[in-house]
Design a protein around this motif. Structure first.
Motif, PDB file in Angstrom:
ATOM      1  N   LYS A   2      -0.538  24.662  -8.284  1.00  0.00           N
ATOM      2  CA  LYS A   2      -0.579  23.690  -7.196  1.00  0.00           C
ATOM      3  C   LYS A   2       0.796  23.375  -6.622  1.00  0.00           C
ATOM      4  CE  LYS A   2      -4.534  20.982  -8.489  1.00  0.00           C
ATOM      5  NZ  LYS A   2      -4.942  19.739  -9.094  1.00  0.00           N
ATOM      6  N   THR A   3       1.781  23.236  -7.495  1.00  0.00           N
ATOM      7  CA  THR A   3       3.062  22.691  -7.027  1.00  0.00           C
ATOM      8  C   THR A   3       4.243  23.634  -7.210  1.00  0.00           C
ATOM      9  OG1 THR A   3       3.586  21.777  -9.182  1.00  0.00           O
ATOM     10  CG2 THR A   3       2.309  20.379  -7.698  1.00  0.00           C
ATOM     11  N   GLY A   4       4.064  24.702  -7.974  1.00  0.00           N
ATOM     12  CA  GLY A   4       5.190  25.592  -8.245  1.00  0.00           C
ATOM     13  C   GLY A   4       6.138  25.051  -9.302  1.00  0.00           C
ATOM     14  N   ILE A   5       5.785  23.923  -9.905  1.00  0.00           N
ATOM     15  CA  ILE A   5       6.645  23.372 -10.956  1.00  0.00           C
ATOM     16  C   ILE A   5       6.350  24.076 -12.278  1.00  0.00           C
ATOM     17  CG2 ILE A   5       7.200  21.303 -12.313  1.00  0.00           C
ATOM     18  CD1 ILE A   5       6.436  19.657  -9.841  1.00  0.00           C
ATOM     19  N   LYS A   6       7.412  24.531 -12.910  1.00  0.00           N
ATOM     20  CA  LYS A   6       7.255  25.205 -14.202  1.00  0.00           C
ATOM     21  C   LYS A   6       7.525  24.217 -15.327  1.00  0.00           C
ATOM     22  CE  LYS A   6       9.375  29.366 -13.196  1.00  0.00           C
ATOM     23  NZ  LYS A   6      10.357  30.364 -13.598  1.00  0.00           N
ATOM     24  N   VAL A   7       6.742  24.333 -16.375  1.00  0.00           N
ATOM     25  CA  VAL A   7       7.021  23.526 -17.566  1.00  0.00           C
ATOM     26  C   VAL A   7       7.282  24.485 -18.718  1.00  0.00           C
ATOM     27  CG1 VAL A   7       6.177  21.763 -19.143  1.00  0.00           C
ATOM     28  CG2 VAL A   7       5.512  21.696 -16.737  1.00  0.00           C
ATOM     29  N   VAL A   8       8.472  24.385 -19.283  1.00  0.00           N
ATOM     30  CA  VAL A   8       8.840  25.267 -20.382  1.00  0.00           C
ATOM     31  C   VAL A   8       8.606  24.522 -21.691  1.00  0.00           C
ATOM     32  CG1 VAL A   8      10.703  26.575 -21.435  1.00  0.00           C
ATOM     33  CG2 VAL A   8      10.578  26.348 -18.946  1.00  0.00           C
ATOM     34  N   LYS A  35      13.983   9.280 -23.010  1.00  0.00           N
ATOM     35  CA  LYS A  35      14.891   8.295 -22.430  1.00  0.00           C
ATOM     36  C   LYS A  35      16.036   8.984 -21.682  1.00  0.00           C
ATOM     37  CE  LYS A  35      16.098   3.831 -22.574  1.00  0.00           C
ATOM     38  NZ  LYS A  35      15.158   2.719 -22.411  1.00  0.00           N
ATOM     39  N   GLY A  36      16.328   8.480 -20.505  1.00  0.00           N
ATOM     40  CA  GLY A  36      17.458   9.025 -19.758  1.00  0.00           C
ATOM     41  C   GLY A  36      17.114  10.213 -18.880  1.00  0.00           C
ATOM     42  N   SER A  37      15.819  10.531 -18.763  1.00  0.00           N
ATOM     43  CA  SER A  37      15.427  11.635 -17.888  1.00  0.00           C
ATOM     44  C   SER A  37      15.731  11.281 -16.437  1.00  0.00           C
ATOM     45  CB  SER A  37      13.940  11.930 -18.042  1.00  0.00           C
ATOM     46  OG  SER A  37      13.660  12.369 -19.341  1.00  0.00           O
ATOM     47  N   SER A  38      16.099  12.277 -15.656  1.00  0.00           N
ATOM     48  CA  SER A  38      16.444  12.022 -14.260  1.00  0.00           C
ATOM     49  C   SER A  38      15.181  11.684 -13.465  1.00  0.00           C
ATOM     50  CB  SER A  38      17.114  13.251 -13.664  1.00  0.00           C
ATOM     51  OG  SER A  38      16.140  14.253 -13.443  1.00  0.00           O
ATOM     52  N   PRO A  39      15.333  10.941 -12.378  1.00  0.00           N
ATOM     53  CA  PRO A  39      14.171  10.577 -11.569  1.00  0.00           C
ATOM     54  C   PRO A  39      13.407  11.802 -11.065  1.00  0.00           C
ATOM     55  CG  PRO A  39      16.103   9.305 -10.887  1.00  0.00           C
ATOM     56  CD  PRO A  39      16.578  10.291 -11.901  1.00  0.00           C
ATOM     57  N   ASP A  40      14.143  12.850 -10.726  1.00  0.00           N
ATOM     58  CA  ASP A  40      13.478  14.071 -10.251  1.00  0.00           C
ATOM     59  C   ASP A  40      12.584  14.658 -11.333  1.00  0.00           C
ATOM     60  OD1 ASP A  40      14.694  13.832  -7.869  1.00  0.00           O
ATOM     61  OD2 ASP A  40      16.244  15.361  -8.246  1.00  0.00           O
ATOM     62  N   ASN A  41      13.138  14.724 -12.535  1.00  0.00           N
ATOM     63  CA  ASN A  41      12.356  15.271 -13.639  1.00  0.00           C
ATOM     64  C   ASN A  41      11.165  14.383 -13.957  1.00  0.00           C
ATOM     65  OD1 ASN A  41      14.066  17.388 -13.837  1.00  0.00           O
ATOM     66  ND2 ASN A  41      15.075  16.723 -15.726  1.00  0.00           N
ATOM     67  N   LYS A  42      11.383  13.094 -13.866  1.00  0.00           N
ATOM     68  CA  LYS A  42      10.276  12.174 -14.135  1.00  0.00           C
ATOM     69  C   LYS A  42       9.162  12.378 -13.114  1.00  0.00           C
ATOM     70  CE  LYS A  42      12.691   8.180 -15.479  1.00  0.00           C
ATOM     71  NZ  LYS A  42      12.771   6.726 -15.422  1.00  0.00           N
ATOM     72  N   ALA A  43       9.549  12.553 -11.854  1.00  0.00           N
ATOM     73  CA  ALA A  43       8.547  12.770 -10.812  1.00  0.00           C
ATOM     74  C   ALA A  43       7.723  14.008 -11.133  1.00  0.00           C
ATOM     75  CB  ALA A  43       9.236  12.905  -9.456  1.00  0.00           C
ATOM     76  N   ALA A  44       8.410  15.072 -11.602  1.00  0.00           N
ATOM     77  CA  ALA A  44       7.690  16.293 -11.968  1.00  0.00           C
ATOM     78  C   ALA A  44       6.777  16.030 -13.154  1.00  0.00           C
ATOM     79  CB  ALA A  44       8.685  17.400 -12.285  1.00  0.00           C
ATOM     80  N   ALA A  45       7.271  15.228 -14.118  1.00  0.00           N
ATOM     81  CA  ALA A  45       6.470  14.913 -15.294  1.00  0.00           C
ATOM     82  C   ALA A  45       5.200  14.145 -14.904  1.00  0.00           C
ATOM     83  CB  ALA A  45       7.299  14.096 -16.284  1.00  0.00           C
ATOM     84  N   TYR A  46       5.331  13.247 -13.957  1.00  0.00           N
ATOM     85  CA  TYR A  46       4.162  12.480 -13.515  1.00  0.00           C
ATOM     86  C   TYR A  46       3.127  13.389 -12.873  1.00  0.00           C
ATOM     87  CZ  TYR A  46       6.940   8.297 -14.424  1.00  0.00           C
ATOM     88  OH  TYR A  46       7.677   7.331 -15.037  1.00  0.00           O
ATOM     89  N   LYS A  47       3.624  14.422 -12.194  1.00  0.00           N
ATOM     90  CA  LYS A  47       2.674  15.382 -11.612  1.00  0.00           C
ATOM     91  C   LYS A  47       1.900  16.092 -12.712  1.00  0.00           C
ATOM     92  CE  LYS A  47       4.777  16.157  -7.155  1.00  0.00           C
ATOM     93  NZ  LYS A  47       6.020  16.705  -6.603  1.00  0.00           N
TER      94      LYS A  47
END
Lengths: 272, 420
Positions: B54-60, B253-265
Motif C-alpha cells: 500500500k505505502t512502499g514502506i519497508k519494515v526490517v 523511546k526517542g524515535s523520530s516523528p517520521d519513523n513514528k508516522a511509519a510505525a502508526y501506518k
C-alpha cells in the motif's frame, strides 16, 4: 620509530585498549555510577544482602570443581596412555582429542541430549543389556552438566599434561627400576611428581573456564543447575539490571584473577 | 595501496547501513525487533507485506527481543529501531523504565479492536495461550486436577520456570474453578506444586523446549504455549483451564516523528481483520479484531486462543493481584524452587514484576475481557535460552611454554613428598 618495533604494535595496543579494555572498565564502573544518581555502592551491598547471588557463585565453584575432578580422572590416564603409544597411534589419539575443538560447543552440547536422553544411545544400551529397567536420568541435572562440561574441557587438560609427560625421560624410570623400585613406587615417586605441576596448571585452567560456562548448564541443566553466567544473562537481558550484573561480574573477575595468578605460578613451575 | 583497499572495504560496511538510511529520510524503511520464529513470519506475511504494497514502506525485522536489548537501544541513543515487541508484563516494566513512547491512537486510526489491546503504550497484536499438552499415547488428562495427579497419570512433566504460570494451574489442581482463581490461594498452589515437584523433569524457559522434550520422550506431559503444539499429530492437548495472554508491539523511546508516522501506518494495518487472518495462517495465534473469527477457517477454529469454545474454558490473568502480591509470592517460590528458579525469582523481586520477552508467541484470550481488571496487564513470556551467546571461551591450549621447555633431563629427583 625506534628499533624495538613498538610502532608496529601500537595500533594493535590502541585497538585492544579501546575495543576491549575500555568496555570492561565501563562495565566495572556501571555498578558504582548510576545515571542521574551519582556514586553508589548499593549494588555491592545488594550482592551481600541477597544471599542468592553468593549461593549461585558458591554453586558455580562447586560444579566447576566437580567437573575439574572428573576431567582429571579421565584426562590423566588418557594422557598417560597416549604417552605409551607408537608415533602413528599417538598422532591419531592427539587428533581425536583435539577434534572437538572444530565442532561448535552448541552442537556438542546438544549431541549429549541425543546420547544421554531417555531414548538415547546410552540408556537404550543399558536397557538392552538389562542393567536397568527404566531409563537413567543423565540429563537435566548436575550429572548432565558435569558430563557436558568435562567433555568440552578435556583437551585443555590433556594437551598440556601430555606435553609434560612426553618430556619425562624414560631413562629416569629405567634407572629407578634397575635400583629395584616396583612399578608402583616408580609411578608415585618419580612419574607422578614430574607431571604434577602440569596437572595442577591444567586443572586450574579447566576450573577457570568452568566458571564462565553458559551454554552447557543452560541446555543440559533443565533449569535446575545454577551457574553464574546464567544468572548474569537473566540480569542483563531480561530484568535488565546491569548495575547488579556489573557488581557480580566484578566479583567473578576477582575470583578468576586470583585463580589465574595461581595458575601462572604453577604453569611457570611446570615449564621450568 | 593495499591499506587503502582495506580501509575502503571497512568503510563499505557502514555505507550499506547509510544507504538504507537515506531511504529512511522519508521513513520508507523502519526497523522492528520482534521475538522471532513463526511469530515473526506471521508479522511479515500478515502486516508488513500489505503495508509495503500500500505505502512502499519497508519494515526490517530482527530478533530476539529481550528487555535488555531495548534498554541498550535507548541508553545508547540509538533510534534506528522504531518498533519493539514486548510481553504483557514487560510492557509495564518498559513503561516504568521509560524505554517506550506513548502511542498516538488518533494517528493510528485503527479498525475496531478489543480494548485491552489498545494500550496507551503499545499495540496488543497477538493473543496466545498457555495450555496443557501430552505426548500421544500418554493417558489423557481432562483438567489440571488430573494433570497434577501423577499416580493416575504417570509420567514426567515439564512446567514453565515462572511462578505466574505455575501457581494458577496448581490452584486449579487444588479444585479452584477458573473464575475464582483470584485472589490466588498461594498456600494451596504450593501444596499442589510440592506434590508434583518430583515428577517435573525440566522447568522450561523457552517455548521450543516442551514440544521437543515430549518428542524425545523425556517428558510425557507439558504446560506449554498453544502455538507450539496445536496441529502436531504427535501431541494431544486441551485448552481447558489454560491461560490466555497478549503480546504487544511498542515504540522505542526517542524515535523520530517520521519513523513514528511509519510505525502508526503499520499499526493501522495490524488492526485490520483481513491482515490478522493472514497472520493466523502462519501461526495459530490471533489478532485483536472482534471481526476476526468470521475470517478464520472453520475447521481450525479449535486451534486458536480466542475462538469461542476455547476462550470460555480459559482464565485471564489478574495483573492487579500480581502487582500487589507478586513480591510475597516470589519469596515463597524461592523457598520452593530449586536453586535456578530461586535466583531468577529473587532477582525478579528486586524489580518487582519484571518479565522477559516472549519468544515466538504471546497471546491472550479475550475470555474475561469484560471484567474490571485490565487484561492487558497480564504476565509475560520468558525469553528463550539465548543459546548462541556462548560465554564459553574456546581458547587453545597453552602449549607454547611447554614446547619451549628444555628437553634435557631433570637432574634432580624431586620427591614431592619430601620423604626418601
Amino acid at each position: 620509530m625506534r628499533g624495538n618495533g613498538f610502532g608496529f604494535i601500537a595500533p594493535l595496543l590502541v585497538l585492544m585498549l579501546v575495543a576491549f579494555n575500555a568496555p570492561i572498565v565501563y562495565m566495572l564502573g556501571l555498578a558504582f555510577w548510576e545515571k542521574g544518581r551519582g556514586f553508589t555502592t548499593e549494588h555491592y551491598e545488594g550482592l551481600f544482602e541477597a544471599p542468592v547471588y553468593l549461593r549461585v557463585l558458591g554453586n558455580t565453584m562447586r560444579i566447576s570443581l566437580i567437573a575439574t575432578v572428573a576431567n582429571i580422572a579421565i584426562g590423566y590416564p588418557l594422557a598417560h596412555w597416549m604417552r605409551g603409544l607408537g608415533d602413528r597411534a599417538r598422532m591419531i589419539a592427539i587428533a581425536l582429542v583435539v577434534l572437538p575443538f572444530w565442532v561448535s560447543i552448541l552442537v556438542r552440547t546438544y549431541a549429549w541430549i541425543v546420547v544421554l536422553g531417555n531414548g538415547g544411545l546410552v540408556n537404550r544400551g543399558l536397557m538392552w543389556l538389562g542393567v536397568t529397567d527404566a531409563p537413567v536420568s543423565f540429563l537435566y541435572n548436575e550429572l548432565g552438566v558435569t558430563i557436558g562440561m568435562a567433555n568440552v574441557l578435556l583437551p585443555f587438560l590433556v594437551l598440556p599434561l601430555f606435553a609434560a609427560m612426553i618430556r619425562i625421560d624414560d631413562r629416569l624410570l629405567q634407572a629407578a627400576a634397575s635400583l629395584g623400585a616396583s612399578p608402583r613406587t616408580i609411578f608415585w615417586k618419580i612419574y607422578f611428581p614430574l607431571t604434577l605441576p602440569a596437572l595442577a596448571a591444567g586443572a586450574l585452567l579447566v576450573f577457570i573456564l568452568c566458571l564462565g560456562f553458559y551454554v552447557t548448564p543452560a541446555v543440559l541443566g533443565g533449569g535446575r543447575v545454577p551457574m553464574i553466567s546464567n544468572l548474569l544473562d537473566t540480569l542483563i537481558n531480561q530484568i535488565p539490571r546491569w548495575e547488579q550484573a556489573s557488581a557480580i561480574s566484578t566479583l567473578l573477575l576477582i575470583v578468576t584473577l586470583v585463580i589465574f595468578a595461581a595458575y601462572r605460578r604453577l604453569d611457570r613451575k611446570a615449564s621450568s | 595501496m593495499k591499506r587503502r583497499t582495506f580501509v575502503g572495504a571497512a568503510a563499505a560496511l557502514p555505507t550499506v547501513g547509510i544507504l538504507c538510511g537515506t531511504a529512511r529520510a522519508q521513513s520508507k524503511e523502519i526497523r522492528m525487533i520482534e521475538s522471532g520464529g513463526a511469530s515473526g513470519e506471521s508479522i511479515e506475511k500478515g502486516y508488513i507485506e500489505p503495508l509495503f504494497k500500500k505505502t512502499g514502506i519497508k519494515v526490517v525485522r530482527e530478533s530476539p527481543s529481550s528487555l535488555g536489548k531495548l534498554r541498550a537501544l535507548v541508553e545508547s541513543g540509538q533510534t534506528t529501531t522504531t518498533l519493539f515487541e514486548l510481553g504483557s508484563g514487560t510492557i509495564l516494566q518498559a513503561k516504568k523504565l521509560g524505554l517506550i513512547e506513548k502511542v498516538d491512537w488518533a494517528a493510528v486510526d485503527p479498525a475496531p479492536m478489543f480494548p485491552e489491546a489498545k494500550n496507551e503504550y503499545g499495540f496488543g497484536y497477538q493473543y496466545f495461550s498457555t495450555i496443557m499438552a501430552w505426548r500421544k499415547g500418554a493417558k489423557e488428562p481432562k483438567n489440571f486436577a488430573e494433570f497434577f495427579d501423577t499416580k493416575a497419570f504417570p509420567g514426567k512433566r515439564t512446567l514453565p520456570d515462572y511462578p505466574w504460570y505455575c501457581l494458577p494451574f496448581a490452584c486449579q489442581a487444588g479444585g479452584v474453578p477458573i473464575d475464582k482463581l483470584f485472589p490466588l490461594d498461594v498456600d494451596l498452589a504450593f501444596k499442589k506444586l510440592n506434590e508434583i515437584k518430583k515428577d517435573v523433569a525440566v522447568w522450561w524457559k523457552a517455548g521450543a523446549q516442551p514440544p521437543q522434550l515430549m518428542k524425545d520422550n523425556e517428558v510425557q506431559y507439558a504446560i506449554c504455549w498453544s502455538g507450539r503444539v496445536v496441529g502436531d499429530p504427535a501431541f494431544g492437548l486441551t485448552f481447558n483451564g489454560g491461560k490466555a495472554d497478549l503480546s504487544f508491539i511498542a515504540i522505542v523511546k526517542g524515535s523520530s516523528p517520521d519513523n513514528k508516522a511509519a510505525a502508526y501506518k503499520l499499526f493501522h494495518e495490524m488492526s485490520l481483520p483481513e491482515n490478522q487472518a493472514k497472520a493466523a495462517e502462519v501461526i495459530s495465534y490471533t489478532g485483536p479484531s472482534p471481526d476476526l473469527d468470521a475470517l478464520l477457517p472453520k475447521d481450525k477454529l479449535w486451534q486458536f486462543p480466542t475462538s469461542k469454545q476455547n476462550k470460555e474454558v480459559q482464565y485471564f490473568e489478574n495483573a492487579e493481584w500480581w502487582a500487589d502480591n507478586g513480591e510475597a509470592v516470589n519469596k515463597k517460590w524461592e523457598a520452593f524452587a530449586t536453586p535456578v528458579a530461586l535466583f531468577v525469582c529473587s532477582i525478579r523481586r528486586l524489580r518487582h514484576w519484571s518479565g522477559a520477552v516472549p519468544r515466538a508467541e504471546p497471546a491472550h484470550g479475550h475470555a474475561q475481557r469484560t471484567a474490571g481488571v485490565s487484561p492487558a496487564h497480564t504476565l509475560f513470556h520468558p525469553e528463550s535460552i539465548p543459546a548462541a551467546r556462548s560465554h564459553e571461551r574456546a581458547g587453545r591450549p597453552r602449549s607454547s611454554e611447554h614446547e619451549q621447555a628444555r628437553h634435557g633431563l631433570p637432574r634432580r629427583r624431586r620427591p614431592r613428598s619430601g620423604r626418601h
